[in-house]
Scaffold this motif. Structure first.
Motif, PDB file in Angstrom:
ATOM      1  N   ARG B  30       1.272  -1.004  -0.171  1.00 56.72           N
ATOM      2  CA  ARG B  30      -0.054   0.024  -0.224  1.00 56.72           C
ATOM      3  C   ARG B  30       0.858   1.519   0.038  1.00 56.72           C
ATOM      4  N   GLU B  31       1.869   1.165   0.663  1.00 55.51           N
ATOM      5  CA  GLU B  31       3.265   2.632   0.559  1.00 55.51           C
ATOM      6  C   GLU B  31       3.457   2.342  -0.088  1.00 55.51           C
ATOM      7  N   HIS B  32       3.801   1.667  -1.508  1.00 56.04           N
ATOM      8  CA  HIS B  32       4.844   1.809  -2.860  1.00 56.04           C
ATOM      9  C   HIS B  32       4.369   2.332  -3.397  1.00 56.04           C
ATOM     10  N   ASP B  33       5.601   3.463  -4.359  1.00 56.80           N
ATOM     11  CA  ASP B  33       5.399   4.328  -5.008  1.00 56.80           C
ATOM     12  C   ASP B  33       4.692   3.847  -5.893  1.00 56.80           C
ATOM     13  N   GLY B  34       4.805   2.247  -6.515  1.00 61.30           N
ATOM     14  CA  GLY B  34       5.031   1.653  -8.371  1.00 61.30           C
ATOM     15  C   GLY B  34       3.179   1.735  -7.475  1.00 61.30           C
ATOM     16  N   VAL B  35       3.040   0.912  -6.668  1.00 61.62           N
ATOM     17  CA  VAL B  35       1.279   0.444  -6.019  1.00 61.62           C
ATOM     18  C   VAL B  35       0.491   2.520  -6.527  1.00 61.62           C
ATOM     19  N   LYS B  36       1.169   3.567  -5.655  1.00 66.29           N
ATOM     20  CA  LYS B  36       0.367   4.425  -6.180  1.00 66.29           C
ATOM     21  C   LYS B  36       0.104   4.808  -7.273  1.00 66.29           C
ATOM     22  N   TRP B  37       1.439   4.958  -7.849  1.00 67.82           N
ATOM     23  CA  TRP B  37       1.458   5.032  -9.481  1.00 67.82           C
ATOM     24  C   TRP B  37       0.365   4.169 -10.552  1.00 67.82           C
ATOM     25  N   MET B  38       0.158   3.082  -9.101  1.00 69.82           N
ATOM     26  CA  MET B  38      -1.223   2.312 -10.498  1.00 69.82           C
ATOM     27  C   MET B  38      -2.139   2.523  -9.690  1.00 69.82           C
ATOM     28  N   SER B  39      -2.596   3.067  -8.921  1.00 63.93           N
ATOM     29  CA  SER B  39      -3.714   3.492  -8.653  1.00 63.93           C
ATOM     30  C   SER B  39      -3.802   5.362  -9.006  1.00 63.93           C
ATOM     31  N   GLU B  40      -2.781   5.413  -9.377  1.00 63.48           N
ATOM     32  CA  GLU B  40      -3.055   6.823 -10.077  1.00 63.48           C
ATOM     33  C   GLU B  40      -3.614   7.240 -12.030  1.00 63.48           C
ATOM     34  N   HIS B  41      -2.667   5.779 -12.635  1.00 68.37           N
ATOM     35  CA  HIS B  41      -2.832   5.463 -13.900  1.00 68.37           C
ATOM     36  C   HIS B  41      -3.660   4.512 -14.435  1.00 68.37           C
ATOM     37  N   PHE B  42      -4.075   3.889 -13.603  1.00 63.38           N
ATOM     38  CA  PHE B  42      -5.171   2.735 -14.015  1.00 63.38           C
ATOM     39  C   PHE B  42      -6.422   3.096 -13.123  1.00 63.38           C
ATOM     40  N   SER B  43      -7.615   2.775 -13.633  1.00 69.88           N
ATOM     41  CA  SER B  43      -8.587   2.719 -14.419  1.00 69.88           C
ATOM     42  C   SER B  43      -9.355   1.688 -12.521  1.00 69.88           C
ATOM     43  N   ILE B  44     -10.284   1.982 -12.117  1.00 68.70           N
ATOM     44  CA  ILE B  44     -10.717   0.376 -10.643  1.00 68.70           C
ATOM     45  C   ILE B  44     -10.726  -1.203 -11.899  1.00 68.70           C
ATOM     46  N   GLU B  45     -11.566  -0.311 -13.088  1.00 67.27           N
ATOM     47  CA  GLU B  45     -11.788  -1.583 -13.908  1.00 67.27           C
ATOM     48  C   GLU B  45     -10.140  -2.162 -14.575  1.00 67.27           C
ATOM     49  N   ASP B  46      -9.992  -1.889 -14.732  1.00 65.44           N
ATOM     50  CA  ASP B  46      -7.733  -1.991 -15.516  1.00 65.44           C
ATOM     51  C   ASP B  46      -7.093  -2.664 -14.412  1.00 65.44           C
ATOM     52  N   LEU B  47      -7.173  -2.355 -13.014  1.00 64.11           N
ATOM     53  CA  LEU B  47      -6.892  -2.574 -12.233  1.00 64.11           C
ATOM     54  C   LEU B  47      -6.974  -4.307 -11.957  1.00 64.11           C
ATOM     55  N   VAL B  48      -8.874  -4.330 -12.004  1.00 61.43           N
ATOM     56  CA  VAL B  48      -8.998  -6.110 -11.719  1.00 61.43           C
ATOM     57  C   VAL B  48      -8.701  -6.647 -12.660  1.00 61.43           C
ATOM     58  N   THR B  49      -8.558  -6.409 -13.949  1.00 55.54           N
ATOM     59  CA  THR B  49      -7.729  -6.814 -15.419  1.00 55.54           C
ATOM     60  C   THR B  49      -6.938  -7.179 -14.750  1.00 55.54           C
ATOM     61  N   ILE B  50      -5.881  -6.109 -14.359  1.00 55.28           N
ATOM     62  CA  ILE B  50      -4.590  -6.748 -14.015  1.00 55.28           C
ATOM     63  C   ILE B  50      -4.503  -7.616 -13.379  1.00 55.28           C
ATOM     64  N   TYR B  51      -5.207  -7.933 -12.130  1.00 55.66           N
ATOM     65  CA  TYR B  51      -4.792  -8.826 -11.305  1.00 55.66           C
ATOM     66  C   TYR B  51      -5.882 -10.009 -11.497  1.00 55.66           C
ATOM     67  N   SER B  52      -6.462 -10.183 -12.318  1.00 54.56           N
ATOM     68  CA  SER B  52      -6.843 -11.487 -13.100  1.00 54.56           C
ATOM     69  C   SER B  52      -6.269 -11.834 -14.024  1.00 54.56           C
ATOM     70  N   ASP B  53      -5.896 -10.967 -14.984  1.00 52.69           N
ATOM     71  CA  ASP B  53      -4.731 -11.579 -15.995  1.00 52.69           C
ATOM     72  C   ASP B  53      -3.767 -12.123 -15.763  1.00 52.69           C
ATOM     73  N   ASN B  54      -3.190 -11.691 -13.743  1.00 48.05           N
ATOM     74  CA  ASN B  54      -1.830 -12.684 -14.475  1.00 48.05           C
ATOM     75  C   ASN B  54      -2.791 -13.614 -12.719  1.00 48.05           C
ATOM     76  N   GLU B  55      -3.418 -13.559 -11.874  1.00 49.97           N
ATOM     77  CA  GLU B  55      -3.607 -14.454 -10.962  1.00 49.97           C
ATOM     78  C   GLU B  55      -3.996 -15.785 -12.516  1.00 49.97           C
ATOM     79  N   ARG B  56      -4.693 -15.287 -13.008  1.00 55.65           N
ATOM     80  CA  ARG B  56      -4.976 -16.878 -14.224  1.00 55.65           C
ATOM     81  C   ARG B  56      -4.270 -17.195 -14.852  1.00 55.65           C
ATOM     82  N   THR B  57      -3.096 -16.721 -14.512  1.00 56.97           N
ATOM     83  CA  THR B  57      -1.947 -17.476 -15.571  1.00 56.97           C
ATOM     84  C   THR B  57      -1.469 -18.349 -15.315  1.00 56.97           C
ATOM     85  N   ARG B  58      -1.744 -19.515 -16.132  1.00 57.79           N
ATOM     86  CA  ARG B  58      -1.204 -20.681 -16.088  1.00 57.79           C
ATOM     87  C   ARG B  58       0.034 -20.639 -14.789  1.00 57.79           C
ATOM     88  N   LYS B  59       1.232 -21.036 -15.398  1.00 59.23           N
ATOM     89  CA  LYS B  59       2.455 -20.686 -15.156  1.00 59.23           C
ATOM     90  C   LYS B  59       2.861 -20.219 -14.174  1.00 59.23           C
TER      91      LYS B  59
END
Lengths: 191, 152
Positions: B30-59
């Protein structure tokens, strides 16, 4: 004779069906996303089931991260990495679970300390073999370790063995690690 | 997976690898600059998509998992009213600490509310810090004779 063959045939068929379904199950599991919540049966001395997980959350390990961590923390030589990345267990799994699994919650650690009859030890009386827990500002028990050497005379900091998350096992001075050493608590089982 | 350099994925990977508890991971990401950057530059939908795409990756690699948690925790900085309907599904997704992180998100939810109190005579503008419960708390005194308490 025909009846015996019939019985044997049915048993053989049942066995083959069972074997096929087991193979299918294993194939499905191995090709699917890794199971992150599978744990083992682990209990406290009082028979309380300890929630745990043998995480295989990532299947591709990259030695780059291991190397980065070593480079960052081993500049003085006071931190020694015993192993590479081992995701199966975490610090609490090393301290309280014999390196078999991950134990992830601070309130679980309190329960283990209580049930297993750990007694809190004063800092001045710490001995090798005692355990130390690192309590964060929010009360989270964010790390634990096993004491290797008594606190040194000048700095009063013991040398410990711990597991840094799903990363490596490390021997280090208790305060030379990525966890808050503001409020350490030492414990020992005396009976 | 193309990761912007501002995210500093190596740092996120180290934080993820070193985390022994979900609260540790949450607090540090939460305190990481990269995560704050992500919250500023990505919408909620973008963040959920990033989450899902990475979480569902097979390997999954360590990077996939670290990015997924970073995207999930970046939701902390978004409007809770818009994030809340998504949390149920996110909690049951495949990452080990997804339920715990969602639980922490719920407990540290950002609430925006405004209370007005009338004072007489008019007071001069000033800033008073008020202990908040979670997140930030600001108190603004305007030239008009009222206090706005904004809890974030």
């Amino acid at each position: 004779m025909v009846r015996r063959r019939g019985r044997v045939g049915k048993r053989l068929l049942a066995f083959l069906n069972r074997a096929c379904s087991l193979i299918k199950e294993r194939r499905t599991k191995s090709s699917s996303v890794v199971d992150t919540r599978r744990g083992i049966e682990l209990q406290t001395r009082e028979g309380w089931d300890i929630p745990n997980s043998q995480s295989t959350e990532f299947s591709m390990e990259d030695e780059k991260h291991d190397a980065n961590l070593r480079r960052k923390y081993n500049q003085s030589g006071a931190v020694e990495f015993r192993t590479g990345i081992i995701p199966i267990y975490n610090c609490h799994g090393l301290t309280f679970g014999s390196r078999r699994t991950q134990i992830g919650e601070g309130n679980v650690i309190r329960k283990i300390l209580l049930d297993d009859k750990y007694v809190r030890i004063k800092h001045q009386e710490v001995l090798p073999g005692d355990v130390v827990i690192y309590v964060g500002d929010d009360g989270d028990i964010e790390h634990s370790a096993v004491v290797l050497e008594r606190p040194d005379q000048q700095l009063k900091i013991p040398r410990v063995l711990s597991k840094w998350g799903t990363g490596a096992e490390v021997t280090h001075w208790a305060n030379q690690c990525p966890y808050s050493f503001q409020s350490p608590e030492y414990y020992r089982i005396i009976k | 997976m193309t990761i912007p350099p501002q995210v500093n994925i190596d740092d996120l990977c180290q934080l993820y690898l070193m985390a022994n508890t979900p609260r540790y991971l949450f607090r540090h990401l939460r305190e990481h600059d990269g995560v704050k950057w992500m919250s500023e530059h990505f919408s909620i939908e973008d963040l959920v998509t990033i989450y899902s795409d990475n979480e569902r990756t097979r390997k999954r690699s360590v990077e996939h998992v670290a990015m997924a948690y970073a995207a999930l925790i970046a939701l902390y900085y978004k409007s809770y009213e818009k994030v809340e309907p998504l949390l149920g599904a996110l909690a049951t997704s495949g990452l080990r600490w997804a339920p715990d992180v969602v639980d922490i998100l719920r407990k540290t939810a950002k609430i925006v509310s405004v209370n007005s109190i009338q004072f007489s005579p008019p007071t001069k503008p000033a800033v008073i810090s008020v202990p908040g419960t979670a997140g930030l708390t600001e108190v603004n005194l305007e030239t008009k004779p009222r206090i706005e308490i904004v809890r974030r």
